[in-house]
Scaffold this motif. Structure first.
Motif, PDB file in Angstrom:
ATOM      1  N   GLY A  21       3.206  45.366 -41.947  1.00  0.00           N
ATOM      2  CA  GLY A  21       3.590  46.754 -41.660  1.00  0.00           C
ATOM      3  C   GLY A  21       4.852  46.812 -40.815  1.00  0.00           C
ATOM      4  N   THR A  22       4.983  45.904 -39.890  1.00  0.00           N
ATOM      5  CA  THR A  22       6.175  45.836 -39.047  1.00  0.00           C
ATOM      6  C   THR A  22       7.398  45.490 -39.888  1.00  0.00           C
ATOM      7  N   VAL A  23       7.257  44.544 -40.774  1.00  0.00           N
ATOM      8  CA  VAL A  23       8.359  44.145 -41.644  1.00  0.00           C
ATOM      9  C   VAL A  23       8.770  45.319 -42.539  1.00  0.00           C
ATOM     10  N   HIS A  24       7.790  46.013 -43.103  1.00  0.00           N
ATOM     11  CA  HIS A  24       8.094  47.164 -43.958  1.00  0.00           C
ATOM     12  C   HIS A  24       8.776  48.276 -43.163  1.00  0.00           C
ATOM     13  N   ALA A  25       8.324  48.519 -41.952  1.00  0.00           N
ATOM     14  CA  ALA A  25       8.939  49.558 -41.117  1.00  0.00           C
ATOM     15  C   ALA A  25      10.375  49.196 -40.767  1.00  0.00           C
ATOM     16  N   LEU A  26      10.631  47.947 -40.438  1.00  0.00           N
ATOM     17  CA  LEU A  26      11.992  47.506 -40.132  1.00  0.00           C
ATOM     18  C   LEU A  26      12.899  47.607 -41.357  1.00  0.00           C
ATOM     19  N   THR A  27      12.381  47.224 -42.515  1.00  0.00           N
ATOM     20  CA  THR A  27      13.158  47.315 -43.751  1.00  0.00           C
ATOM     21  C   THR A  27      13.492  48.769 -44.073  1.00  0.00           C
ATOM     22  N   LEU A  28      12.524  49.656 -43.951  1.00  0.00           N
ATOM     23  CA  LEU A  28      12.747  51.070 -44.208  1.00  0.00           C
ATOM     24  C   LEU A  28      13.765  51.653 -43.229  1.00  0.00           C
ATOM     25  N   THR A  29      13.679  51.251 -41.967  1.00  0.00           N
ATOM     26  CA  THR A  29      14.636  51.711 -40.963  1.00  0.00           C
ATOM     27  C   THR A  29      16.043  51.241 -41.306  1.00  0.00           C
ATOM     28  N   LEU A  30      16.185  50.002 -41.733  1.00  0.00           N
ATOM     29  CA  LEU A  30      17.487  49.464 -42.120  1.00  0.00           C
ATOM     30  C   LEU A  30      18.056  50.205 -43.329  1.00  0.00           C
ATOM     31  N   VAL A  31      17.244  50.442 -44.332  1.00  0.00           N
ATOM     32  CA  VAL A  31      17.699  51.156 -45.534  1.00  0.00           C
ATOM     33  C   VAL A  31      18.128  52.579 -45.182  1.00  0.00           C
TER      34      VAL A  31
END
Length: 136
Positions: A21-31
């Motif tokens: 979930g942390t990885v997905h949240a960071l990826t979404l924030t970057l995008v």
């Protein structure tokens, strides 16, 4: 104890998705950050293009008034001053034949930052006296 079913272990090996979930949240924030930056850069380019067009319109009108004798001075010198006052550079100023009272103007606004690679924003305008109805 040999006949009892084995219980699942509690620990790191139990859930391989832990922390995803942390990885997905960071990826979404970057995008979303990249998309926001792209939108801001496009808006900056649009503003520069609008500024170049406005400067071209105002410079052409001022030069046409000068060419018609409504204002004293050199038409292209007036166009250059008006373009500069509006944050643009005069790239072209031509008096159109035969009457030399219609003026073609082209201006540029230099883009800075990451947009400098795509070149300057340009504005083009033509101004002159209004057409008289019934004239040949």
């Amino acid at each position: 104890m040999r006949g009892e079913p084995e219980r699942p272990r509690r620990g790191r090996d139990r859930d391989g998705d832990r922390g995803s979930g942390t990885v997905h949240a960071l990826t979404l924030t970057l995008v979303l950050g990249v998309l926001l930056l792209t939108v801001l850069l496009l808006a900056q380019a649009g503003i520069a293009t609008h500024r170049a067009g406005k400067a071209a319109d105002l410079a052409a009108l001022a030069a046409a008034d000068t060419a018609r004798g409504l204002v004293a001075g050199d038409p292209c010198g007036t166009a250059e001053r008006v373009a500069r006052d509006n944050g643009a550079l005069l790239e072209l100023c031509e008096l159109v034949e035969p009457g030399r009272v219609v003026v073609d103007v082209r201006t540029t606004v230099v883009l800075d930052g990451p947009l400098a690679r795509i070149g300057a924003a340009r504005g083009v305008s033509r101004a002159g006296p209004p057409e008289v109805s019934g004239a040949p």
